[in-house]
Structures are given as C-alpha cells and as structure tokens.
Design an enzyme around this catalytic site. Structure first.
Site: not given
Ligand code: CA
Length: 433
Positions: A133, A140, A205, A207, A239, A259
């Site tokens: 990642d 952000h 998140e 992404e 995420d 995570k």
C-alpha cells in the site's frame, strides 16, 4: 501500440447484442474486465463482465470461440496467467472478445456462455502473492499528517520517495464479504496505559488498486519507461482502518493491526487496455516542489500517466437500509490528486531489485480531493471524529458503526469516449465478537 493508444475496441459507436451493456455505467463493450466468478452451485471460473451479464471465458475457450488467441491454461484459481500475458496477446484477446460480443452473427454461439451477474458470486480475481500500500494521495497525507503531527504534517521525504509499506494479502476480500469490527490494543489519550477492545474509530480509505501483470526477476529493476508494461489493470480498494489502534501502534515501524484485519476490493480487473482512452497528463507539481529523480521521470508518463477517473464514496446505514433509502454520498473527487503516478510507484517498488509478480496488488493510498467534499476517509471528513457528519436522514457519524455499509465507485470518462466504471467495492460492518 503503446499503453495510452486506442483501437477499434474503444470506438464510441460500438455496441453489443447483450442489450444491458449498451449505456451500462460500468461494463459497456468498451470495458471487458476480467474476473473470477461462480455461477450458482458451480466451480469458479474466469469471466468477462458485459452489461449485467458475465461471459464465461473458459467456456468460450473450450468451445473454440476464441479462435487463434493463445490463452494460458486455466486452473479455476484466478486470472494470474491472463494478467501475465504479453501486451500483444492481451490486445488480441480483447479484440476477439469485442468482436464476439458486438457481432450479432455470434449471438447463438456465444449466448450459452453468458450468466446473469446477479446469480453469480464474484471472488478475489487473482491469487495475490503480495500486497503493497502506497501513500500517493497528497491531500490525504496532508490531512492525516496534520492530525498525527500538527507541526509537521508532510515529512520531508514525501516529495522524493513514493512512500509505501508491505500490507497483508491473506485478508483481502472481494466486494460484499462483510468485515468484522476488529478487536485490538489502543491507548485513550486520558489513560495511562493501553486497553484492549473493539475499535471505536473504524474508518474506510478510498483507494485505487493496481494489478501487476508481467513481473520482474529478483535483482532487476523496472525502468520507469517500461513500468506500464507491468501494470495489468485497476480496481477499487477499501483499506479499512482502525484509527485508534493506528495512533498507538504506528511508530516506529508503520501500520500493522490497524490495517490488516481486512481490505475489500472490487472484483473486476479493469485492464490497462480498457483504460487507454482515460489517460491524462500528470498535473504539474506546485511551484517549488522538487522534480522527480531521474529514475522516476519519464516523458510519456508525465504526458499520459494520470487517470481520468471520478471516485465516489457512499454510506448506507442499517437504518437507511431498513427504510429502503438510497446510500448517501460522502465524497466525490478526481483521481488526479495522486502526487505519484501508477508507473512511478511500480518503478520505485522494483528500483532496489524487489521482484513483483503477476497478481500482486498495489494500493495507491487514500485519494482525497483538496476540498472536504472529496475527502477519502472518515477521519478527514470529521477531523478525526471531532466534527461528526450528518446524513440525509438525520443520523450522525464520527466514525463507522456496526451495520454501516461503505460503497466505493469509480467512473472513467473522456471526451469522445464511452465512459466505463470499475464496478462497486462494497462491504458491511459486522459487530465485534
Ligand atoms: Ca491505506
């Protein structure tokens, strides 16, 4: 042909005899993404999304419908071998699929290999060997950095190094698989010592996921000019993040249990070829920012390396679902807020000789627009939970609650091209156990 050039498969006038494909927001005939699906009660196989249907690619192959296109053997375990095919072979397959689905004369032969998507289960499309990642969403990085380090939001390496960390491949799940609220260690600001329990600051998140195609040998790098040859396609990636665990654990080695409890991806690999019409110049860096170092700088990448994608996040709470209400939009913004291009993160990843493999997944990092209406996480929208948002039905949220469902969507559009989408990335939160 290069990775940003289009051919007859992108022609805007092209339509399919699969009627639901024509005008479909995600999967018109100009898209043709790959996935791994199971018709009800049947084994998983590789397929292609077309409108509301899925074309069984393995069935077409067995029925000799793919003609001279040479395909790797399928083992029912994913699209890895397809992703790894040379670009010429991928283009030949795309042209053949496009003709099969456009040409009315093929309808009788091809129709038996179509399945209604609504009756199928979509899986994680590839065997993901490794997942990395990145952190390329500069707004952000600024927003989050300000919360964790008010005096020093953006660390000095950010504009030189595409920052990333190695994530966890084993807990990546396809859209629609629920995510369990994780239990972990956190230290409330007022407490002297940490406590263990369900996260109280569960976040998403927004992404982009990048699917690696051809790999590189251990010890060799990927020159930036060749990086696009290693990118097979794109998906959406959520995420999921436990912000309270993250704040307590992240120094000095970075994200870990905050995570890796689960990440959700949209199940279709939207190919690099399908994205050819939706390439943009990478936005110029702000005045005073350093130029990328030579190994990350390429003229073609500067001209075509950004993506004309609009990203959206929606939230559907349990109360909204019970009331039959539509999901509420939380944000909407462009994918051009990436400080580094996809080719740059690929070139950087391999620059030390680290080998990438077909089916590896890279996350871009959260992509936030400069303004609040395009922030890509709850933490940014609510300023770390301090300013809860109010939903159309009057409910408020500082962070995500059990029963909430987060939905990511992405649409690619460009003048003179038929828009395509990445397909939904959606999952609901289950209570902790
Ligand atoms: Ca992330």
């Amino acid at each position: 042909m290069t990775w940003w050039q289009t051919d007859e498969t992108h022609a805007p006038e092209l339509t399919s005899w699969v009627e639901s494909a024509n005008g479909h927001s995600d999967f018109p005939i100009q898209n043709l993404p790959f996935g791994l699906f199971s018709p009800a009660g049947q084994a998983a196989r590789v397929g292609v999304a077309i409108g509301d249907m899925i074309l069984d690619l393995e069935g077409c192959h067995a029925a000799n419908l793919l003609e001279s296109v040479s395909l790797p053997p399928f083992h029912g375990d994913g699209v890895n071998a397809l992703l790894a095919m040379p670009q010429d072979a991928k283009r030949a397959l795309r042209r053949r699929l496009s003709r099969l689905l456009a040409d009315e004369a093929q309808r009788d032969a091809v129709s038996p290999h179509l399945h209604a998507a609504a009756d199928c289960t979509l899986h994680v499309p590839a065997r993901i060997g490794d997942y990395t990642d990145f952190y390329v969403g500069i707004h952000h990085a600024n927003n989050v950095g300000r919360q964790f380090r008010p005096d020093n939001p953006l660390l000095p390496n950010y504009k030189y190094v595409p920052i990333g960390y190695h994530g966890r491949a084993s807990s990546i799940r396809a859209s629609h698989v629920p995510v369990r609220r994780p239990v972990g260690q956190r230290k409330p600001p007022e407490a002297d010592s940490p406590i263990v329990g369900p996260t109280t600051r569960l976040d998403y998140e927004l992404e982009l996921g990048v699917w690696i195609g051809a790999g590189n040998e251990l010890g060799t790098s990927v020159p930036i000019a060749d990086a696009a040859q290693h990118v097979a396609g794109f998906c959406l990636l959520n995420d999921w993040s436990a912000r309270d665990f993250q704040a307590w654990e992240y120094q000095p080695l970075g994200p870990f249990l905050a995570k890796n409890f689960q990440s959700t991806i949209s199940p279709w690999v939207v190919t690099c070829e399908a994205m050819a019409p939706f390439r943009l110049a990478q936005p110029a860096r702000p005045e005073g920012d350093p130029a990328p170092l030579p190994y990350l700088l390429d003229e073609a990448d500067e001209q075509h390396g950004a993506l004309a994608l609009t990203l959206e996040v929606f939230l559907l709470t349990a109360r909204m679902r019970d009331a039959g209400e539509a999901p509420a939009q939380l944000s909407r913004g462009p994918a051009t807020s990436m400080y580094w291009t996809v080719n740059q993160i690929v070139a950087h990843h391999a620059s030390n000789g680290c080998n990438l493999n077909p089916g590896d997944l890279l996350g871009t990092g959260t992509i936030s627009a400069p303004t609040r209406d395009g922030f890509g996480s709850m933490m940014e929208l609510t300023i770390g939970g301090k300013e809860p948002i109010t939903l159309p039905n009057g409910e408020t949220r500082a962070f995500l609650e059990d029963g909430d469902e987060v939905i990511l969507r992405a649409a690619a559009s460009a003048p003179g091209a038929v828009s395509i989408g990445l397909g939904e990335c959606r999952a609901r939160i289950l209570p902790a156990t």
